[in-house]
Design an enzyme around this catalytic site. Structure first.
Site, PDB file in Angstrom:
ATOM      1  N   LEU A 103       0.881  -1.173   0.000  1.00  0.00           N
ATOM      2  CA  LEU A 103       0.000   0.000   0.000  1.00  0.00           C
ATOM      3  C   LEU A 103       0.915   1.218   0.000  1.00  0.00           C
ATOM      4  O   LEU A 103       1.994   1.181   0.598  1.00  0.00           O
ATOM      5  CB  LEU A 103      -0.879   0.019   1.259  1.00  0.00           C
ATOM      6  CG  LEU A 103      -1.948  -1.067   1.386  1.00  0.00           C
ATOM      7  CD1 LEU A 103      -2.667  -0.956   2.724  1.00  0.00           C
ATOM      8  CD2 LEU A 103      -2.960  -0.987   0.242  1.00  0.00           C
ATOM      9  N   ASP A 104       0.468   2.292  -0.634  1.00  0.00           N
ATOM     10  CA  ASP A 104       1.274   3.514  -0.646  1.00  0.00           C
ATOM     11  C   ASP A 104       1.475   4.019   0.779  1.00  0.00           C
ATOM     12  O   ASP A 104       0.668   3.711   1.671  1.00  0.00           O
ATOM     13  CB  ASP A 104       0.572   4.620  -1.447  1.00  0.00           C
ATOM     14  CG  ASP A 104       0.453   4.271  -2.921  1.00  0.00           C
ATOM     15  OD1 ASP A 104       1.200   3.386  -3.375  1.00  0.00           O
ATOM     16  OD2 ASP A 104      -0.385   4.885  -3.592  1.00  0.00           O
ATOM     17  N   ILE A 105       2.462   4.869   0.949  1.00  0.00           N
ATOM     18  CA  ILE A 105       2.762   5.400   2.291  1.00  0.00           C
ATOM     19  C   ILE A 105       1.559   6.119   2.895  1.00  0.00           C
ATOM     20  O   ILE A 105       1.326   6.066   4.105  1.00  0.00           O
ATOM     21  CB  ILE A 105       4.030   6.302   2.241  1.00  0.00           C
ATOM     22  CG1 ILE A 105       4.506   6.668   3.638  1.00  0.00           C
ATOM     23  CG2 ILE A 105       3.816   7.551   1.401  1.00  0.00           C
ATOM     24  CD1 ILE A 105       5.920   7.202   3.697  1.00  0.00           C
TER      25      ILE A 105
END
Ligand code: URA
Length: 246
Positions: A103-105
């Site tokens: 998942l993106d930051i």
């Protein structure tokens, strides 16, 4: 069959040398064995091993459901950012878990951490189109044309996204809250899909992976083990994987 010291080390009882000491001190007893030594071979599926009178049940793999918070990268180590591995409590550290997917930051929500490489490989393989469901807040109203665009499979330049399901939860004057289900997990995929229809993603939360649903009682940053049933839900064959593999 496993050596007794390996069995106990897989169970996270201590380092190999600490375990050897424990065994030699007589703290470890194995059902049906007169004298436990570090090198005796035991059947990990049936042996009953006691440490100071307490049964130590064998398990090699662990599966953790994390409600990922913002500000953490989906990695085990990173030179600049905090990693999701830092959220793993001490009792699970020895399992050396890694995130199953990314998942993106700034994305929050469901992330499974495991040390089961075979399962991760199977579920993340590009030939398996495991559905992943997200709640996205975007800065514009979502209309039928957007829904049709998502459904038709979008050309994003370097790849064409598989048909995705976009469902409006609430359109307001300020924007939209929508549910999006995608069958892949390409870098920034949902952000790029919305960008393609002229909208910016303001927040993104994953709520489901295959049939496994995020436990909403977990606060962001909290994790717990998957139940047996949840593990089945995560790894279940589904109509998407079957159709695509024909
Ligand atoms: N799509 C994105 O854009 N970001 C994520 O973190 C997951 C899917």
């Amino acid at each position: 069959m496993l050596r007794l010291d390996k069995y106990l080390s897989d169970c996270g009882v201590g380092t190999r040398s600490e375990i050897k000491k424990l065994i030699r001190s007589g703290a470890v007893r194995v059902d049906g064995v007169n004298k436990a030594t570090p090198d005796i071979k035991i059947d990990e599926t049936s042996a009953i091993v006691y440490l100071n009178g307490q049964i130590i049940k064998y398990r090699k793999y662990v599966y953790l459901m994390l409600n990922k918070p913002q500000g953490y990268v989906s990695a085990v180590r990173d030179n600049y950012y905090k990693t999701v591995a830092e959220l793993v409590p001490e009792e699970y550290k020895h399992f050396d878990v890694f995130p199953m997917g990314r998942l993106d930051i700034d994305t929050v929500g469901l992330l499974v951490l495991t040390n089961d490489g075979e399962m991760a490989h199977r579920l993340l393989s590009p030939t398996k189109h495991i559905p992943k469901k997200y709640i996205a807040e975007v800065d514009g109203r979502v209309g039928d044309s957007d829904i049709a665009c998502f459904k038709s499979g979008m050309d994003l330049g370097d790849f064409t996204a598989k048909p995705a399901e976009l469902r409006v939860i609430e359109n307001t004057d300020l924007g939209c809250v929508a549910e999006v289900t995608i069958a892949e997990g390409k870098f920034h995929q949902i952000k790029r899909m919305f960008e393609k229809v002229g909208k910016k993603v303001l927040s993104l939360k994953r709520i489901q992976m295959n049939n496994l649903v995020l436990d909403e009682t977990l606060k962001e940053g909290e994790l717990r083990e998957l139940t047996e049933n949840e593990l089945k839900l995560l790894s279940q064959e589904n109509k998407h994987t079957k159709e695509e593999n024909k």
